[in-house]
Scaffold this active site. Sequence first.
Site, PDB file in Angstrom:
ATOM      1  N   LYS A 197       2.496 -14.004   6.508  1.00  0.00           N
ATOM      2  CA  LYS A 197       2.971 -14.539   4.524  1.00  0.00           C
ATOM      3  C   LYS A 197       4.167 -15.138   5.244  1.00  0.00           C
ATOM      4  O   LYS A 197       4.302 -14.985   3.841  1.00  0.00           O
ATOM      5  CB  LYS A 197       1.883 -14.058   3.947  1.00  0.00           C
ATOM      6  CG  LYS A 197       0.628 -14.235   3.512  1.00  0.00           C
ATOM      7  CD  LYS A 197       0.251 -15.490   3.672  1.00  0.00           C
ATOM      8  CE  LYS A 197       0.070 -15.950   1.984  1.00  0.00           C
ATOM      9  NZ  LYS A 197      -0.228 -17.891   2.261  1.00  0.00           N
TER      10      LYS A 197
ATOM     11  N   ASP B 196      -3.595 -16.696   5.191  1.00  0.00           N
ATOM     12  CA  ASP B 196      -5.088 -17.383   5.152  1.00  0.00           C
ATOM     13  C   ASP B 196      -5.811 -18.580   6.090  1.00  0.00           C
ATOM     14  O   ASP B 196      -6.862 -18.328   6.045  1.00  0.00           O
ATOM     15  CB  ASP B 196      -4.034 -18.400   3.918  1.00  0.00           C
ATOM     16  CG  ASP B 196      -3.146 -18.999   3.903  1.00  0.00           C
ATOM     17  OD1 ASP B 196      -2.254 -18.549   4.566  1.00  0.00           O
ATOM     18  OD2 ASP B 196      -3.220 -20.101   2.940  1.00  0.00           O
TER      19      ASP B 196
ATOM     20  N   TYR C  56       1.041  -1.028   0.223  1.00  0.00           N
ATOM     21  CA  TYR C  56      -0.222  -0.242  -0.400  1.00  0.00           C
ATOM     22  C   TYR C  56       0.545   1.208  -0.284  1.00  0.00           C
ATOM     23  O   TYR C  56       0.396   2.136  -0.333  1.00  0.00           O
ATOM     24  CB  TYR C  56      -0.654   0.221   0.903  1.00  0.00           C
ATOM     25  CG  TYR C  56      -2.166  -0.942   0.824  1.00  0.00           C
ATOM     26  CD1 TYR C  56      -1.668  -2.015   0.073  1.00  0.00           C
ATOM     27  CD2 TYR C  56      -2.993  -0.739   2.387  1.00  0.00           C
ATOM     28  CE1 TYR C  56      -3.379  -2.603   0.276  1.00  0.00           C
ATOM     29  CE2 TYR C  56      -4.483  -1.543   1.824  1.00  0.00           C
ATOM     30  CZ  TYR C  56      -3.981  -2.323   1.099  1.00  0.00           C
ATOM     31  OH  TYR C  56      -5.312  -3.452   0.916  1.00  0.00           O
TER      32      TYR C  56
ATOM     33  N   ASP D 211      -5.630  -5.260   6.363  1.00  0.00           N
ATOM     34  CA  ASP D 211      -6.990  -4.334   5.619  1.00  0.00           C
ATOM     35  C   ASP D 211      -7.884  -5.795   5.104  1.00  0.00           C
ATOM     36  O   ASP D 211      -9.622  -5.454   5.667  1.00  0.00           O
ATOM     37  CB  ASP D 211      -6.588  -4.251   4.325  1.00  0.00           C
ATOM     38  CG  ASP D 211      -7.737  -3.319   3.925  1.00  0.00           C
ATOM     39  OD1 ASP D 211      -9.168  -2.711   4.561  1.00  0.00           O
ATOM     40  OD2 ASP D 211      -7.648  -2.514   2.436  1.00  0.00           O
TER      41      ASP D 211
END
Length: 421
Positions: A229, A283, A158, A307
Amino acid sequence: MEYKNMTENIITWNASGHPIVPDNPVISYIEGDGIGPDIWAAALPVFDAAVANVYAGKRRILWHEALAGEKALKAYGPDNLLPEKTVEDITRYGVAIKGPLSTPVGKGFRSLNVDLRQKLDLYACVRPVRYFPGVPAPVTHPERVNVIIFRENTEDLYAGVEWEAGSNAAKEVLELVNEKLKQDGRQGLSLESAVGIKPMSKFNSCRLVRRAIRYALENGYESVTLVHKGNIMKYTEGAFRDWGYGVARDEFSEQTVTEPELFENFDGNIPKGRVIIKDRIADAMFQQLLLRPEEYGVIATPNLNGDYLSDAAAAQVGGLGMAPGANIGDRCALFEATHGTAPKYAGLDKVNPGSLILSGVEMLRFIGWAEAGEIIVKALTRTIADGTVTYDLARQMERAREVKCSEFGAAIVENIRRLTA
Ligand code: NAP
């Protein structure tokens, strides 16, 4: 009203980023665009009633209006969506609350929200997610969710460093990257690709995790979960996890315990006064929040994961209409409704002011006026439980009494009076 010379009313900060708050602090507000004025008009009496009733008149917020968005354009003319004065005033007063601001359509306009976060160095986006009885929710046990998500607010994908596919700039970056890949004996990337950069620094990751751990310790949460991740993106997301554990080990060794240590050294029993530090792959975390939400309290995560995760968690307890938010730095904090300006409802006195009201609750907690925040939560809970709700909740509830935005605020004020009588 200007309060520049009333220094005794201005919030100051200690070394660990805690506000030192006088009894009559100046706090800035930005009404916002679209439905902003409607929800602000409903929320303001709620904040004032809570503070007045809980502290029997000993405390009062001195509200200072800061202009941004359409109101700033009207006052200061074109190109003044976010006047320098607004940034200076919020910096001076330190704590502010805002309604939604519309992002102007067209090339070259940046989001005002992003601008505010960057100019005020508000590095932590904080989103508490909990359930209010009576709110229609899509899962069987929404009441098991009580998490607070600390999302890094300044970097990651971002950061806005990206180039369009086929542009000269993208090709130049890709050629440079391909040279490096060739040296490593790896296959090059297509020169026709779009490119985005994912910067993640130790400094920004550590200050986010530090704030999350402090929050957990000060507010009685059992755990801080680092969500990443790192299994795939080892040098960015993996580093976030490692830096996060490093902060716990180097700065909070007496107050934290990692999940593996808990089982190796403490038979799975949390030592008194300590917070568990654990990590989850992003995830898997989406599944975990749906299946075993009660195992999570404070969550610390990079920008993009945060987010997605905060909107998903908010949906789990009944949607974004009621979700509060804050952007926090070491010398400034800006609390905000998380939804947008919903232009089709502007001026209709119709929408739910719950998100802004609950952001105000977080603001009151942040300045150490938790009792005033709690009375608002109780009054809001009672109002919804009575079936007095705005259209968005009414359309999903049986036997609800649909009221206007201002009437919903007034019903909460009435309940504050009853609860403090
Ligand atoms: P939006 O303004 O959040 O509205 C989308 C829909 O969400 C509304 O049509 C309404 O649903 C529902 N909604 C939003 N706020 C509500 C409230 N207080 N009470 C009840 N329902 C509510 O999203 P958008 O239409 O995508 O964005 C409009 C503008 O807002 C854009 O300019 C965007 O850039 C800006 N924005 C600002 C912020 C911010 O300032 N933090 C955040 C997001 C977007 P129904 O139609 O089903 O009733």
